[in-house]
Design a protein around this motif. Sequence first.
Motif, PDB file in Angstrom:
ATOM      1  N   GLY A  17     -54.226  51.143  -7.110  1.00 23.19           N
ATOM      2  CA  GLY A  17     -53.982  51.746  -8.409  1.00 23.19           C
ATOM      3  C   GLY A  17     -52.534  52.113  -8.636  1.00 23.19           C
ATOM      4  N   ASN A  18     -51.628  51.641  -7.749  1.00 23.63           N
ATOM      5  CA  ASN A  18     -50.205  51.932  -7.937  1.00 23.63           C
ATOM      6  C   ASN A  18     -49.722  51.384  -9.265  1.00 23.63           C
ATOM      7  N   ALA A  19     -48.784  52.070  -9.863  1.00 14.99           N
ATOM      8  CA  ALA A  19     -48.193  51.598 -11.117  1.00 14.99           C
ATOM      9  C   ALA A  19     -47.579  50.236 -10.903  1.00 14.99           C
ATOM     10  N   GLU A  20     -47.824  49.321 -11.851  1.00 16.06           N
ATOM     11  CA  GLU A  20     -47.201  48.009 -11.762  1.00 16.06           C
ATOM     12  C   GLU A  20     -45.705  48.146 -11.901  1.00 16.06           C
ATOM     13  N   PHE A  21     -45.261  48.870 -12.926  1.00 16.65           N
ATOM     14  CA  PHE A  21     -43.831  49.031 -13.110  1.00 16.65           C
ATOM     15  C   PHE A  21     -43.526  50.025 -14.219  1.00 16.65           C
ATOM     16  N   LEU A  22     -44.221  49.897 -15.369  1.00 18.36           N
ATOM     17  CA  LEU A  22     -43.848  50.662 -16.547  1.00 18.36           C
ATOM     18  C   LEU A  22     -44.074  52.142 -16.376  1.00 18.36           C
ATOM     19  N   ASP A  23     -44.994  52.541 -15.500  1.00 20.01           N
ATOM     20  CA  ASP A  23     -45.296  53.949 -15.342  1.00 20.01           C
ATOM     21  C   ASP A  23     -44.341  54.651 -14.388  1.00 20.01           C
ATOM     22  N   LEU A  24     -43.422  53.899 -13.798  1.00 22.14           N
ATOM     23  CA  LEU A  24     -42.476  54.527 -12.882  1.00 22.14           C
ATOM     24  C   LEU A  24     -41.460  55.350 -13.658  1.00 22.14           C
ATOM     25  N   PHE A  25     -40.886  56.342 -12.986  1.00 22.04           N
ATOM     26  CA  PHE A  25     -39.934  57.220 -13.663  1.00 22.04           C
ATOM     27  C   PHE A  25     -38.690  56.457 -14.100  1.00 22.04           C
ATOM     28  N   ASN A  26     -38.030  56.943 -15.148  1.00 23.19           N
ATOM     29  CA  ASN A  26     -36.796  56.347 -15.643  1.00 23.19           C
ATOM     30  C   ASN A  26     -35.613  57.102 -15.074  1.00 23.19           C
ATOM     31  N   GLY A 396     -49.788  40.918  -5.289  1.00 23.09           N
ATOM     32  CA  GLY A 396     -49.694  42.355  -5.494  1.00 23.09           C
ATOM     33  C   GLY A 396     -49.197  43.138  -4.298  1.00 23.09           C
ATOM     34  N   GLU A 397     -48.539  42.475  -3.353  1.00 22.84           N
ATOM     35  CA  GLU A 397     -48.046  43.189  -2.173  1.00 22.84           C
ATOM     36  C   GLU A 397     -46.573  43.567  -2.325  1.00 22.84           C
ATOM     37  N   TYR A 460     -52.929  61.322   2.231  1.00 19.64           N
ATOM     38  CA  TYR A 460     -53.530  60.258   1.430  1.00 19.64           C
ATOM     39  C   TYR A 460     -55.048  60.378   1.486  1.00 19.64           C
ATOM     40  N   ASP A 461     -55.679  60.401   0.326  1.00 16.42           N
ATOM     41  CA  ASP A 461     -57.107  60.690   0.294  1.00 16.42           C
ATOM     42  C   ASP A 461     -57.984  59.484   0.608  1.00 16.42           C
ATOM     43  N   LYS A 462     -57.444  58.271   0.528  1.00 18.04           N
ATOM     44  CA  LYS A 462     -58.256  57.079   0.778  1.00 18.04           C
ATOM     45  C   LYS A 462     -58.319  56.707   2.253  1.00 18.04           C
ATOM     46  N   LEU A 472     -47.948  52.318  11.003  1.00 17.04           N
ATOM     47  CA  LEU A 472     -47.399  50.976  11.222  1.00 17.04           C
ATOM     48  C   LEU A 472     -48.492  49.923  11.322  1.00 17.04           C
ATOM     49  N   ILE A 473     -49.626  50.266  11.898  1.00 17.95           N
ATOM     50  CA  ILE A 473     -50.740  49.321  11.996  1.00 17.95           C
ATOM     51  C   ILE A 473     -51.341  49.065  10.619  1.00 17.95           C
ATOM     52  N   ASN A 474     -51.362  50.099   9.781  1.00 12.33           N
ATOM     53  CA  ASN A 474     -51.920  49.995   8.437  1.00 12.33           C
ATOM     54  C   ASN A 474     -50.818  50.182   7.391  1.00 12.33           C
ATOM     55  N   THR A 475     -49.779  49.377   7.526  1.00 13.01           N
ATOM     56  CA  THR A 475     -48.610  49.489   6.653  1.00 13.01           C
ATOM     57  C   THR A 475     -48.980  49.303   5.188  1.00 13.01           C
ATOM     58  N   ARG A 476     -49.865  48.386   4.889  1.00 14.58           N
ATOM     59  CA  ARG A 476     -50.259  48.179   3.494  1.00 14.58           C
ATOM     60  C   ARG A 476     -50.827  49.462   2.884  1.00 14.58           C
ATOM     61  N   LEU A 477     -51.665  50.149   3.628  1.00 14.95           N
ATOM     62  CA  LEU A 477     -52.255  51.385   3.128  1.00 14.95           C
ATOM     63  C   LEU A 477     -51.189  52.460   2.942  1.00 14.95           C
ATOM     64  N   ALA A 478     -50.188  52.483   3.823  1.00 11.46           N
ATOM     65  CA  ALA A 478     -49.092  53.436   3.664  1.00 11.46           C
ATOM     66  C   ALA A 478     -48.284  53.115   2.410  1.00 11.46           C
ATOM     67  N   GLY A 479     -48.063  51.822   2.139  1.00  7.65           N
ATOM     68  CA  GLY A 479     -47.389  51.425   0.905  1.00  7.65           C
ATOM     69  C   GLY A 479     -48.172  51.836  -0.327  1.00  7.65           C
ATOM     70  N   ASP A 480     -49.508  51.715  -0.250  1.00 13.13           N
ATOM     71  CA  ASP A 480     -50.353  52.185  -1.343  1.00 13.13           C
ATOM     72  C   ASP A 480     -50.151  53.680  -1.571  1.00 13.13           C
ATOM     73  N   ALA A 481     -50.107  54.413  -0.480  1.00 16.78           N
ATOM     74  CA  ALA A 481     -50.059  55.872  -0.567  1.00 16.78           C
ATOM     75  C   ALA A 481     -48.813  56.368  -1.277  1.00 16.78           C
ATOM     76  N   VAL A 482     -47.695  55.679  -1.120  1.00 14.47           N
ATOM     77  CA  VAL A 482     -46.435  56.154  -1.715  1.00 14.47           C
ATOM     78  C   VAL A 482     -46.143  55.506  -3.053  1.00 14.47           C
ATOM     79  N   GLY A 483     -47.040  54.653  -3.547  1.00 16.20           N
ATOM     80  CA  GLY A 483     -46.862  54.075  -4.875  1.00 16.20           C
ATOM     81  C   GLY A 483     -45.824  52.986  -4.962  1.00 16.20           C
ATOM     82  N   ALA A 484     -45.740  52.112  -3.948  1.00 18.38           N
ATOM     83  CA  ALA A 484     -44.793  50.995  -3.985  1.00 18.38           C
ATOM     84  C   ALA A 484     -45.144  50.042  -5.123  1.00 18.38           C
ATOM     85  N   THR A 485     -44.169  49.240  -5.537  1.00 18.95           N
ATOM     86  CA  THR A 485     -44.356  48.321  -6.667  1.00 18.95           C
ATOM     87  C   THR A 485     -45.026  47.031  -6.209  1.00 18.95           C
TER      88      THR A 485
END
Length: 735
Positions: A17-26, A396-397, A460-462, A472-485
Amino acid sequence: MSEQMPFNDDYDSNTSGNAEFLDLFNKKISRRELITKTAGGAVAITLATTLTGCSDDNDSASIVDDSVFDESKLPSSLQFKAVDKNTLNAFSVPEGYEARVLYAMGDPIAPNLAEWDDNNVPSGASFTKRSGECHDGMTFFGMKNERYDANESTEGLLVMNHEYISNARLIHPANNTVGQPIRGEDDVIREINAHGVSIVHIVKNPTTQVVEINRNSPFNRRITAATPINFAGPVKGNDLVKTATSPEGLFSLGTINNCGNGYTPWGTYLTTEENFNQYFSREDADRTDAELLSLSRYKIPTKSNYAWHTVENRVADTEYQYDRWLTRKEVDLTAEEDFRNSTNTFGWIVEIDPFATSERPVKRTALGRFAHEDCRASRAISGQNLAFYMGDDSTGEYIYKFVSDTQWNPKDVNGGYAAGDKYMDHGKLYVAKFDFNEATQSATGEWIELSINNPLIANYDKYRFADQADVLINTRLAGDAVGATKMDRPEWVAVNPKNGEVYVTLTNNSNRGRNYDTDAANPRNYFDNDSGSTSLRGNINGHIIRLRENGDTTTALDFVWDIFLFGAEADSLENVNLSGLTDANDFSSPDGMWFDPRGILWIQTDDGAYTDETNCMMLAALPGQVGDGKIAEAKSGDATRLTPTGAVLDDSKLRRFLTGPSGCEITGVTMTPDYKAIFVNVQHPGGTWPSNHPAALNLSGGRGTRPRSATVVITRKDGGIIAGEGFEQAATQPA
């Protein structure tokens, strides 16, 4: 990554559910500031050009530091004649050049083995001394006195990946077990050994430039999906990598799905484990919710088409451990006694010292676990921290960088795995978040550290991360947690030796505009109107994004960016063909990419959208820098999306250098330091190539007509420098 995987990799595992791009801060940065920032770096470049590496061994050859950029060696324009688009089952190069097939699937690298023969397919065990399948990322290491020498062109080690099995029937005898519920052992051994890496000793004639393989060399070897490989870094010994193979979690067997690559300034090879998921089958009984989430996020299927775990009547079971390819919890066993964690032992960056024939390769776990497509080091500038840039090749990675805690010291050249321990086991792993402020028209981004100390990760709640090793083993999930693009399949990475800018190929995304909204970094959603198929939609042709670190330092937490090139057909709509491509340089689905030390960018394609008009190809480019273009409107469905574009390059700055045979992907590129031989890989060709390649230019002794992946070496007939016509002509002009 090939479009012809024998595994359905289309589904999207990124449900964060990370923001694609437009919802990121300006961020409040002006266009003028953006241009000012991207024009900097003169101090770093000046410093870089003064540095050369050396070894502690006074007898060793001088090693040129990877940061050195010689402006005089970069042509001002490309003068070779552009290769025409075509759909031939042939390998096409510019006039005045010739291409030799050097090393094809099944070719031996030992003197006592027979040549490949379609009608007498060799044993699976023999592939520990034969070329693997689906040649991919590749690096040339010059050699002098049996050590790495970055200046040596007449002798060296060519190291290359073998990604996967494109069509298993092509590497087996006619009577085989492909697709059967129970696999035959020799077939499975052949497939396991056809994966991994080749290290091949080559010699180049300094007069004719002809390259040949020295089959008698002790350096020739294969690293396969069964080779013991050590863990290093924070994950070593962690409970999540303990298996029956190594109950202590200290090593694993094999490296798999090796796609892109990289190399270190101290002279070692980096191979990347990409779509490792497709080799596993899984059973979910007694799994925890956290385990199931991890398996799903990494796309581990219920059933693998390879089915390596099904072998019966096992003779070589101890060496190959077929059961590890079925991940499940065994009743009454612990993690140290079964293979519940076997998937966690893949998805890493693997360091290989091609000169250390008796030492095990190393999985560098500090760089994270995901579908690694590529790994490129920053410029090696004395006193600056090294960085390694990486892409996760799936829809989407994310884009990542690892920054070493240690500053580069040129004395570590030829330091082998000890240097790897120094620079790659301790540091910070970051993920990229991109932003575009439409009001100020500024394109910025930030690097977010993936640390257990980050509250977004710790809370992270998920998924509840246990420690940094779990991150490091679950890097994708960590990227999800911080809202990467979420990006359009980040693949290869290249670092411009001229200014340190980082380029990343975003190959394509058919779901852009459907499951993924467009944004400035992934702005296009359109139909291929002349294909006759409405299924070709989204970001059909892909693009190349580039970024420049704040202050031109690898430790920067902020960057500016633009889109260097948009793949497109020459006759596309203007707001699709934003780069103004012509028949001499139009392309689709950029994938492989590499800057040679002069600063020429080589771009390769892995395409299925434009192959009705042209086979996959490689182009040469002379790039500018971030911010040299304009803000443009990209087609986004029925609307448009603002996006920062690079300067339009005419065909003197971007042109097609080669096309491959029909059905292939062009991938992997490296060059000798004298720029007189360039190596390119042809993956999964169709037809009968390379047996139909001109016999005088086919150095593979293989017999038969099956299509085979192969390495091609390209030279100029006059012995000149590859793509060097521009400055050669300039040098002959009167002052």
